[in-house]
Design an enzyme around this catalytic site. Structure first.
Site, mmCIF file in Angstrom:
data_model
loop_
_atom_site.group_PDB
_atom_site.id
_atom_site.type_symbol
_atom_site.label_atom_id
_atom_site.label_comp_id
_atom_site.label_asym_id
_atom_site.label_seq_id
_atom_site.Cartn_x
_atom_site.Cartn_y
_atom_site.Cartn_z
ATOM 1 N N PHE A 1 0.864 -1.186 0.000
ATOM 2 C CA PHE A 1 0.000 0.000 0.000
ATOM 3 C C PHE A 1 0.894 1.228 0.000
ATOM 4 O O PHE A 1 1.811 1.342 0.814
ATOM 5 C CB PHE A 1 -0.924 -0.008 1.225
ATOM 6 N N HIS B 1 0.588 7.405 2.325
ATOM 7 C CA HIS B 1 -0.692 8.054 2.612
ATOM 8 C C HIS B 1 -0.663 8.642 4.017
ATOM 9 O O HIS B 1 0.192 8.306 4.833
ATOM 10 C CB HIS B 1 -1.849 7.049 2.498
ATOM 11 N N ASP C 1 -3.441 8.963 7.251
ATOM 12 C CA ASP C 1 -4.687 8.322 7.667
ATOM 13 C C ASP C 1 -5.840 9.318 7.664
ATOM 14 O O ASP C 1 -5.678 10.484 8.034
ATOM 15 C CB ASP C 1 -4.546 7.732 9.068
ATOM 16 N N HIS D 1 3.026 7.506 5.803
ATOM 17 C CA HIS D 1 3.565 6.165 5.998
ATOM 18 C C HIS D 1 3.109 5.260 4.861
ATOM 19 O O HIS D 1 2.230 5.621 4.077
ATOM 20 C CB HIS D 1 3.154 5.599 7.361
#
EC number: 1.21.3.1
Length: 331
Positions: A211, A214, A216, A270
């Site tokens: 992933f 981004h 959160d 992260h």
């Protein structure tokens, strides 16, 4: 690629946040403040939740649910017949393309007669559950876990409030059992042989990812994960590894906290490394109520004033979730 350094992620004993010793609470708050202004991550220990049972119950669910059951629970991004399921339900893997799969559920108080459900307010949904006869006790366990981690999160929010110089219920008064939009996501990352190449992304620095980077979409995120190192946080020194710890909860701020504090507490960027291992990632995304509005402030300013505009949590959550899917793809 050279070796990646280890991020500074302290372990903080959060048990005083459940008590009445104000001096002890302030000591915890000071540690939260330091971590939030460093890498943005810390582990909450002495949190009072049986995470071994959480992991075992989740494993039993992930390993016993059938493809047919997953389809029957799938969100509308996968099953177009389920138009009311935007958030809550099963997020499917796609053979050859997508390996990760998950089950998301929302506030158990969102029943069919809840005013927000009756009004069809966006981001509010009634949870869907697998057949009780095939998964005995799972729904009861999952709903009880929601309230257990809600309680931990309420305590953590008191710590964050004190860390920011506010009274301890500054955030918690907006985080209420009857209307919180918080979600639990039970994510399974499988071991696959062979692992589909299409399910592996490559970052600009060559790191293989599950992933991509981004922030959160949350006020804060409260994560339990398996003891398999996978997360990296962006720092001034580049991406650094966050050590895994399957006894504590990994805590970080989301972009609503960054908005409120004028980035005094940033939402750390992260990413998830690709690791071909059977593992769990079980986040609780701490979301406020749909109509919740907290006036932004800047702890660095003598008068505390911020130029940022107030933002209702419902608008923030809707836009944030859509933006994350547009950037990183459907989870």
């Amino acid at each position: 690629m050279g070796s990646v350094s280890k991020a500074n992620v302290p372990k903080i004993d959060v048990s005083p946040l459940f008590g009445d010793d104000q001096a002890a609470k302030m000591r915890v708050a000071q540690q939260i403040d330091a971590a939030s202004r460093d890498t943005g991550f810390f582990y909450a220990v002495n949190h009072g939740i049986n995470v071994q049972r959480l992991s075992q119950k989740t494993k039993e669910f992930h390993m016993s649910i059938t493809p047919e059951e997953k389809w029957d629970l799938a969100i509308r991004a996968y099953n177009k017949e389920h138009q009311d399921q935007v958030r809550a339900g099963y997020y499917l893997s796609i053979p050859g393309k997508k390996a990760v799969e998950s089950f998301c559920y929302l506030n158990p108080n969102f029943t069919p007669d809840h005013p927000r459900i009756q009004a069809k307010t966006p981001t509010h949904e009634v949870n869907v559950w697998p057949d009780e006869t095939k998964h005995p006790g799972f729904q009861d366990f999952a709903e009880q876990y929601y309230w257990d981690v809600f309680g931990l999160s309420s305590a953590l929010l008191k710590g964050y409030a004190l860390a920011l110089g506010k009274e301890e219920n500054f955030f918690a008064r907006h985080f209420k059992p009857d209307d919180t939009l918080a979600s639990v996501v039970l994510i399974r990352y499988p071991y696959l042989d062979p692992y589909p190449e299409a399910a592996i992304k490559t970052a600009a620095d060559g790191t293989k990812l599950s992933f991509e980077w981004h922030e959160d979409v949350s006020l804060i995120t409260v994560l339990y994960q398996s003891n398999v190192q996978n997360l990296q946080v962006e720092t001034a020194a580049g991406y650094q590894d966050i050590e895994a710890d399957d006894t504590g909860y990994l805590i970080n701020c989301g972009s609503y906290m960054a908005h409120l504090t004028n980035n005094y507490y940033k939402a750390p960027i992260h990413r998830v490394k690709w690791v071909n291992a059977e593992r769990q990632s079980l986040p609780f995304f701490v979301n406020l109520g749909y109509d919740s509005v907290i006036d932004p402030f800047d702890p660095r300013e003598p008068n505390g004033k911020s130029d940022r505009e107030p933002l209702s949590y419902g608008d923030y959550l809707q836009n944030g979730l859509v933006s994350l899917i547009n950037k990183n793809g459907q989870t």
